[in-house]
Each structure stands twice: as structure tokens, then as C-alpha cells.
Scaffold this active site. Structure first.
Site, PDB file in Angstrom:
ATOM      1  N   CYS A 108      -6.357 -15.861  13.661  1.00 35.96           N
ATOM      2  CA  CYS A 108      -5.537 -15.584  14.844  1.00 35.96           C
ATOM      3  C   CYS A 108      -6.330 -15.989  16.087  1.00 35.96           C
ATOM      4  CB  CYS A 108      -5.231 -14.092  14.884  1.00 35.96           C
ATOM      5  SG  CYS A 108      -4.682 -13.530  16.496  1.00 35.96           S
ATOM      6  N   ASN A 142     -11.273 -27.852  16.515  1.00 33.49           N
ATOM      7  CA  ASN A 142     -10.741 -29.041  15.851  1.00 33.49           C
ATOM      8  C   ASN A 142      -9.236 -28.861  15.716  1.00 33.49           C
ATOM      9  OD1 ASN A 142     -11.645 -31.534  14.122  1.00 33.49           O
ATOM     10  ND2 ASN A 142     -10.037 -30.537  12.955  1.00 33.49           N
ATOM     11  N   GLU A 143      -8.487 -29.761  16.309  1.00 38.28           N
ATOM     12  CA  GLU A 143      -7.020 -29.752  16.164  1.00 38.28           C
ATOM     13  C   GLU A 143      -6.427 -28.348  16.298  1.00 38.28           C
ATOM     14  OE1 GLU A 143      -6.077 -31.796  12.496  1.00 38.28           O
ATOM     15  OE2 GLU A 143      -6.144 -33.727  13.513  1.00 38.28           O
ATOM     16  N   CYS A 148       0.405 -17.533  15.402  1.00 37.49           N
ATOM     17  CA  CYS A 148       0.105 -16.280  14.699  1.00 37.49           C
ATOM     18  C   CYS A 148       1.085 -15.209  15.180  1.00 37.49           C
ATOM     19  CB  CYS A 148      -1.333 -15.846  14.971  1.00 37.49           C
ATOM     20  SG  CYS A 148      -1.715 -14.229  14.270  1.00 37.49           S
ATOM     21  N   CYS A 150       0.699 -11.723  14.472  1.00 42.62           N
ATOM     22  CA  CYS A 150       0.119 -10.424  14.091  1.00 42.62           C
ATOM     23  C   CYS A 150       0.362  -9.380  15.184  1.00 42.62           C
ATOM     24  CB  CYS A 150      -1.381 -10.582  13.804  1.00 42.62           C
ATOM     25  SG  CYS A 150      -2.398 -10.823  15.259  1.00 42.62           S
ATOM     26  N   GLU A 300     -10.943 -39.415  15.464  1.00 41.11           N
ATOM     27  CA  GLU A 300     -10.827 -39.669  14.024  1.00 41.11           C
ATOM     28  C   GLU A 300      -9.886 -40.857  13.858  1.00 41.11           C
ATOM     29  OE1 GLU A 300      -9.667 -36.150  11.889  1.00 41.11           O
ATOM     30  OE2 GLU A 300     -11.118 -34.895  12.944  1.00 41.11           O
ATOM     31  N   TRP A 308      -4.459 -35.412   0.549  1.00 42.97           N
ATOM     32  CA  TRP A 308      -5.144 -34.221   0.036  1.00 42.97           C
ATOM     33  C   TRP A 308      -4.928 -34.143  -1.478  1.00 42.97           C
ATOM     34  CZ3 TRP A 308      -3.798 -30.173   4.458  1.00 42.97           C
ATOM     35  CH2 TRP A 308      -4.624 -30.431   5.556  1.00 42.97           C
TER      36      TRP A 308
HETATM   37  C1  GLA Z   1      -7.538 -33.984  10.592  1.00 42.58           C
HETATM   38  C2  GLA Z   1      -8.787 -33.167  10.790  1.00 42.58           C
HETATM   39  C3  GLA Z   1      -9.932 -33.582   9.939  1.00 42.58           C
HETATM   40  C4  GLA Z   1      -9.469 -33.982   8.576  1.00 42.58           C
HETATM   41  C5  GLA Z   1      -8.442 -35.073   8.689  1.00 42.58           C
HETATM   42  C6  GLA Z   1      -7.972 -35.556   7.348  1.00 42.58           C
HETATM   43  O1  GLA Z   1      -7.205 -34.881  11.532  1.00 42.58           O
HETATM   44  O2  GLA Z   1      -9.208 -33.097  12.114  1.00 42.58           O
HETATM   45  O3  GLA Z   1     -10.833 -32.503   9.836  1.00 42.58           O
HETATM   46  O4  GLA Z   1      -8.934 -32.874   7.948  1.00 42.58           O
HETATM   47  O5  GLA Z   1      -7.337 -34.565   9.370  1.00 42.58           O
HETATM   48  O6  GLA Z   1      -7.177 -34.629   6.697  1.00 42.58           O
END
Ligand code: GLA
Length: 665
Positions: A108, A142-143, A148, A150, A300, A308
Site C-alpha cells: 500500500c 520503479n513503475e 490500494c 485498505c 528500459e 513472463w
Molecule cells: C517493467 C519493469 C522491469 C521489468 C520489465 C519486464 O518495465 O520496470 O522491472 O519487470 O517490465 O517485465
């Protein structure tokens, strides 16, 4: 300097391998790596016990080779000790179920203990790495994403509402809680829009909840930013976003405190595989650039087949390099590939890096190494070069949130609608900025406001002033329907823009799939063209505008479907129906011609031409996304920046290959 590099997870490989990896990276021309954004458990193995020795050692290896480091704060994946001791940091889903520990983004964003631990690890990292010469900047988390539901979030939401509306009378009146008898007497009575409510919640509540969640991530990020700014004042701060496709957060707000935006570009990500066209990453680039109207990084960049549990097809020879150059063509000043070596364990064993599972540097590595050599020659010429666009598409997260709450038609998708319009322009190699409706618009010759559903006085004034001063505005169905509270406006549509468009919507029809409807244009080159339309038809009643198209079928055959209105020095076009791809290609083909907007260099279908500008010197990127070589007729002579030859006349660009040309000589 132009940054070129890779995301590396040294903690996932034996230390004896590090030197060899860094040597290969150096040979590929990499000058930056991103590290540590998923290494919380390695950096803080027990609460309050920090271990950065391993990270120091690997950063030293990079430093010796002159490779700089971006560090990620590791808060997207809390370690087991945190979740085990405090199971209620785990996120509650829309259906009321708490997620289990064992993946990532399971927490959360508002939980005070999670926040405290996030501040602690951020502080420890910032203090430890503030003065390391190799470290140049930070990625927050990250992203960000995921809502959430809760109890903590519910309380925070109620406080957020109290700050927004001040009194319950105000909230009750604005939301219209008299409907279904929801008049709240106390703030603590206000629920979350859980899916278990059965029938839908009040749309005003649902929209505000999405804003609240977005603000929660803004404030979570802000805590990290304050720490990083105070301890590491010379480092940059960015965050890696998910492109145009992700509509869960108001990215304009997430981007505001950052030095620049980054995003993660997976043209063949598993979620894109069926719909991939090169226009989709191009749109994301434009949208991410538009968050701050500034060049960006791709933190990225796809490095191989993705997936996956199941895999995408393998990017064919040349494709990874081509996609990476497409990022640069749209304003990237940094390209970081995800990831270095394909993981042997963990959830992403099949999300391929540049190296194979066994550490071999194969075809993909060598393709990117070639790019590294090229960028040593042209990177500095490109770095910082701007994108100049005469056309803007406005995107609004408020409108996206409102459509998430009420889709209007099962056939309608805001993202698809905007993508269709963008793609029609992309196919003609027209540079487009995708920006907030709040930005100053006067520099654009053409502004398109697709389904600008939630419209405030300020936004309407911005558009009105733009048109009055000579701009051309294109408006599409479902514009101006809602006020800021997600309540339908008390005036004919397009609401606050009816005067600018010189038209009102008399009636509308969310047409069922398969019901034939089409419009016929009555204007210029389009005259007589019949174009199929789908999903939505506004039946228009001009209030001063000229009719430029009418409907073909059903009880509203011959009724106005599109209008053109002179307003002040400018004009507004109302496209009353949603079209197929061919519809937007025709309409924008006509409009671009009217406005005399065209690409300097023409190219066949499947070849993109994009421009970046270094002062008044243009750099052209000619990107061939097709499976065969393509011929381009150059209107003059140009220097090929990759091999320094001079080219003119008809030239060939190989399949999945590209040319970078300097200004016309
Ligand atoms: C995202 C994430 C990464 C990785 C890639 C690939 O963009 O930021 O950590 O998980 O996807 O799945």
C-alpha cells in the site's frame, strides 16, 4: 552527453563474473548502468542493518571503466522482513482481497510503516552514495501504479476529500449524493469504490478516488525526492513510467518534480503483442516527452523476446536497434536496455536481456554494440536536439479516469481513439506533441482535443483563446460532457466549447456493433467521400458553424455529422462520429493539406521520417519498419551522419534499418 547503457542486476550473478560483464558493456559503448532498484533485501538484509559493500564493489568496477551509475530506490519490492512483520502493508485489491506477499508492487503506498521504511532505505542509500563519483542520478522506485483499497487508504481518502471539499454539504451537493440516498453526515461514512458494492458507485466518488491514488504516489515519491535533493544535490532524479498505454496515474503530476521523465519501452511486451505497430511506441514517446515538454530517457529499452510465462516472438535482426533509434528520433537523450543478461531464476526468466541465460554475447548483443559504435560518432550531435511540432494532441488523465469509471460505449476506448488519431498523423510523418490541455497552445498550427471529456472553465478558456487568436482546433465526440466532479454539464454538448465550435449536439447514438453507419463529406477534396463510422454518433445542430459532413443511414440520415466554425481569427472542427482508421487518415490528410503541414521528406508506408533540431540544424531519422528495402526520393542533398557520405536523389533504406541525415545541404 548522450547516455547509452543497460539495466544490470549484479546481485543476481557471481561476483567473479562482474569484471567480464563490465568489459563487455564497455566494448558495447555503454556509458551508464542502472542498478539496485530491486535490491532492497540485499541492501538492508534486516531492518536497520545496511550493507552497501557489494554495491560499492560493483560500482568501483564501473567507475574504473568510466561507466556512470543511476541508482534506483528499491521500494517497488519490499523485503520479506517488512511484509512478514507488518502484513497490513500489503495492498488490498478492488474486490477487497488483500494480496499475498511474493511478487512485487504488493504494498500500500500510504501505509505509514512502509513509508517510514522507504524513507529509511532512501536516506541510507543517499547518504552512502552522495559523493561517489560514478553515481550521477536516481530513479525513484520503479513503475509506480496499482490502487490500494485498505482501511488506511480509506481514512486517507476521507481526509483528502475533506481538504478538497472542506464541508460535507459541499461534497454532498457537488457529488449529488441525494441520488440513491447517499447523503453523508460524517466524513468517516464515505466508502471506497470497491467492486463488491454490486451496482456502480457514484462516478464522482470513483473519479476522486483515482485522483487520490495518483496523489498518494505523488506524495510517496515526494518523500524520496526531498531526501535525495537534500543529500545528493548534484544528482538528477527521474522515474521510469509505463508510456501512454498506462492510465492509472496522472503522469503530469508524477513528472512535475523530476528533472526529466524516463519510460520503459517494450514494443513487443506481452501486452502489446497483438496490436503492435511502430506508431504505438512513437505515441508513447510523444506522450512521455509531453509530460514536461522536454527530452527524456528510455530507462528500459527492449533487449530481446519478452514474456513472463509465455514469450513474444524474437525481435528479428535489426529490430532492437531500429526501435532504440526510434526512441532517439522522438527525443530520447538516454537509452538504457532492459536487461543485461537474461535471468536464470525468478519471475522474469523469459524476459530476455542482451546476453543469453548462459552469459553468451550473441546476435542481440552484437546488434546493440554496433549501435554503441555509431553513437560514439553521432551521439553528441543528437544529444539535446529538440523536437519541433506544429501539431498537438491533448491528453487528459482526468478524462481517462472518467472513462475508466464510465466507458460510455463498450466499443469506445480513449486510448484507442487517441492512438487512431496519432497514427493517422504518424503515417504522414507529422511530428506531434502529446501534451496537457493546460499548456500554452499558441505555437501549434493544429490542436486536436480527442474526447476531452472532463472540461473545466480554465481548460475551455485555454482552447477558446487559442482558437480566437488564430489556431485550428479539432474536437471529437464526448468532449465537454463532464465537469471537474464527473457530473454531466447542465448545458448542450460540447458544453463549455459549444460557442467555439458553433454547434450543439442535439442527440447522440452509441451505435451497436455491426449497425452500418457512415458519413459523407461535403468539403474540398473529401467531397463525396463516404467513410464508415462506428461506436458513437453525435447528431449535430449547427449554431453558426458550416456543415462539412452528414450521416448516411438510419433516422438521422442527412443530419449533420461534422462541422467547421470560424471563431475569432481561428476555426474549430467538430467531428461528430468515431471513425475507423481510414476515416482519420482521410480527415487529417485533408486538414493537414488545408494547414499546409507536411513532412520535408516523403516516405513509403511503413517508413517513418522524424526530425530533431539542434539549433537550426535538422537531423532526420528515416526508419524502415518493413520487411523489405524501401526507396526514398530525397528532395535535395544531405549528409548521412552514420557514414559521413553525401546522399541525394533516390536512396535505399534496408529492411529494419535506418538512415540518419543532417540538414539539407
Ligand atoms: C517493467 C519493469 C522491469 C521489468 C520489465 C519486464 O518495465 O520496470 O522491472 O519487470 O517490465 O517485465
Amino acid at each position: 552527453m548522450f547516455r547509452f547503457g543497460v539495466d544490470y542486476y549484479p546481485e543476481q550473478w557471481p561476483e567473479e563474473r562482474w569484471e567480464a560483464d563490465v568489459q563487455l558493456m564497455s566494448e558495447a559503448g555503454f556509458n551508464v548502468v542502472r542498478l539496485a532498484e530491486f535490491a532492497w533485501a540485499k541492501m538492508e538484509p534486516e531492518q536497520g542493518v545496511f550493507d552497501f559493500d557489494w554495491l560499492d564493489r560493483v560500482i568501483d568496477v564501473f567507475h574504473k571503466r568510466g561507466i556512470s551509475v543511476v541508482l534506483g530506490t528499491p521500494t517497488a519490492s519490499p523485503p520479506p522482513w517488512l511484509a512478514h512483520k507488518n502484513p497490513d502493508i500489503l495492498r488490498v485489491r478492488e474486490d477487497g482481497l488483500r494480496v499475498a506477499y511474493g511478487s512485487r508492487r504488493t504494498n500500500c503506498p500510504n501505509h505509514p510503516i512502509y513509508r517510514e521504511c522507504s524513507r529509511n532505505i532512501t536516506t541510507a542509500m543517499a547518504e552512502h552514495f552522495a559523493n561517489h563519483q560514478a553515481v550521477i542520478g536516481w530513479q525513484t522506485d520503479n513503475e509506480f501504479g496499482d490502487r490500494c483499497y485498505c482501511d488506511i487508504c480509506q481514512k486517507e481518502f476521507q481526509t483528502w476529500l475533506q481538504n478538497r471539499y472542506v464541508t460535507l454539504d459541499e461534497l454532498n451537493s457537488i457529488w449529488g449524493t441525494v441520488f440513491w440516498s447517499h447523503i453523508y453526515n460524517e466524513w468517516c461514512q464515505i466508502p471506497l469504490p470497491l467492486s463488491t458494492l454490486g451496482a456502480p458507485p457514484n462516478p464522482s466518488l470513483s473519479l476522486d478516488f483515482r485522483r487520490f491514488v495518483s496523489d498518494a504516489y505523488v506524495s510517496f515519491q515526494q518523500e524520496q525526492i526531498e531526501i535525495l535533493r537534500s543529500k545528493c544535490p548534484t544528482h538528477f532524479i527521474t522515474h521510469d513510467m509505463m508510456g501512454f498505454g498506462y492510465g492509472g496515474l496522472d503522469y503530469f503530476n508524477i513528472a512535475k518534480p523530476l528533472d526529466f521523465v524516463s519510460w520503459n519501452n517494450y514494443p513487443f511486451g506481452f501486452w502489446h503483442q497483438l496490436e503492435y505497430t511502430p506508431a504505438s511506441p512513437a505515441l508513447s514517446h510523444a506522450a512521455m516527452r509531453g509530460l514536461k515538454s522536454k527530452n527524456f530517457w528510455v530507462m528500459e529499452q527492449q533487449a530481446g523476446p519478452s514474456g513472463w510465462q509465455t514469450l513474444s516472438s524474437t525481435p528479428r535482426p535489426g529490430v532492437l536497434r531500429l526501435w532504440a533509434y526510434q526512441s532517439i528520433a522522438h527525443g530520447a537523450d538516454g537509452i538504457v536496455f532492459f536487461r543485461w543478461r537474461t535471468a536464470r531464476f525468478g519471475a522474469e526468466q523469459y524476459w530476455h536481456g542482451l546476453l543469453e541465460h548462459d552469459g553468451r554475447a550473441g546476435r542481440r548483443y552484437h546488434e546493440i554494440k554496433q549501435m554503441g559504435e555509431e553513437l560514439k560518432r553521432v551521439g553528441d550531435q543528437i544529444f539535446g536536439a529538440e523536437i519541433k511540432s506544429k501539431v498537438a494532441i491533448l491528453q487528459s488523465y482526468d478524462s481517462r479516469f472518467a472513462f475508466q469509471v464510465q466507458g460510455n460505449s463498450a466499443e469506445f476506448s480513449y486510448e484507442k481513439h487517441l492512438t487512431q488519431i496519432y497514427t493517422a498523423l504518424w503515417k504522414r510523418n507529422i511530428s506531434v506533441d502529446v501534451v496537457s490541455p493546460t499548456v500554452e497552445l499558441s505555437k501549434y498550427d493544429l490542436v486536436i482535443a480527442p474526447a476531452l471529456h472532463v472540461l473545466t472553465d480554465d481548460l475551455a478558456a485555454n482552447l477558446r483563446n487559442y482558437v480566437r487568436a488564430g489556431g485550428t482546433l479539432v474536437v471529437t465526440p464526448r468532449t465537454g460532457v463532464k465537469d471537474i466532479a464527473n457530473v454531466v454539464v447542465n448545458q448542450p454538448l460540447p458544453g463549455l466549447l459549444a460557442d467555439v465550435c458553433g454547434v450543439i449536439v442535439e442527440e447522440y447514438d452509441a451505435i451497436a456493433t455491426g449497425l452500418p453507419q457512415a458519413i459523407i463529406f461535403d468539403v474540398d477534396d473529401l467531397a463525396g467521400q463516404t467513410l464508415p463510422v462506428q461506436a458513437w454518433c453525435d447528431i449535430l445542430a449547427p449554431q453558426g458553424a458550416d456543415v462539412i459532413a452528414h450521416y448516411v443511414n438510419d433516422y438521422y440520415a442527412s443530419k449533420p455529422a461534422a462541422t467547421w466554425n470560424q471563431f475569432g481569427q481561428g476555426d474549430a472542427i467538430y467531428l461528430g462520429a468515431l471513425g475507423t482508421d481510414a476515416f482519420y487518415e482521410s480527415v487529417f490528410g485533408w486538414l493537414l493539406k488545408q494547414k499546409n503541414i507536411q513532412s520535408d521528406i516523403e516516405a513509403p508506408a511503413g517508413v517513418e521520417v522524424s526530425e530533431r533540431w539542434q539549433a537550426n540544424q535538422c537531423i532526420y531519422f528515416i526508419l524502415n519498419f518493413t520487411d523489405s528495402p524501401q526507396s526514398i526520393n530525397l528532395p535535395g542533398a544531405y549528409r548521412n551522419l552514420l557514414d559521413t557520405t553525401i546522399v541525394s536523389g533516390t536512396i535505399q533504406v534496408g529492411s529494419n534499418n535506418l538512415l540518419i541525415l543532417g540538414s539539407r545541404l
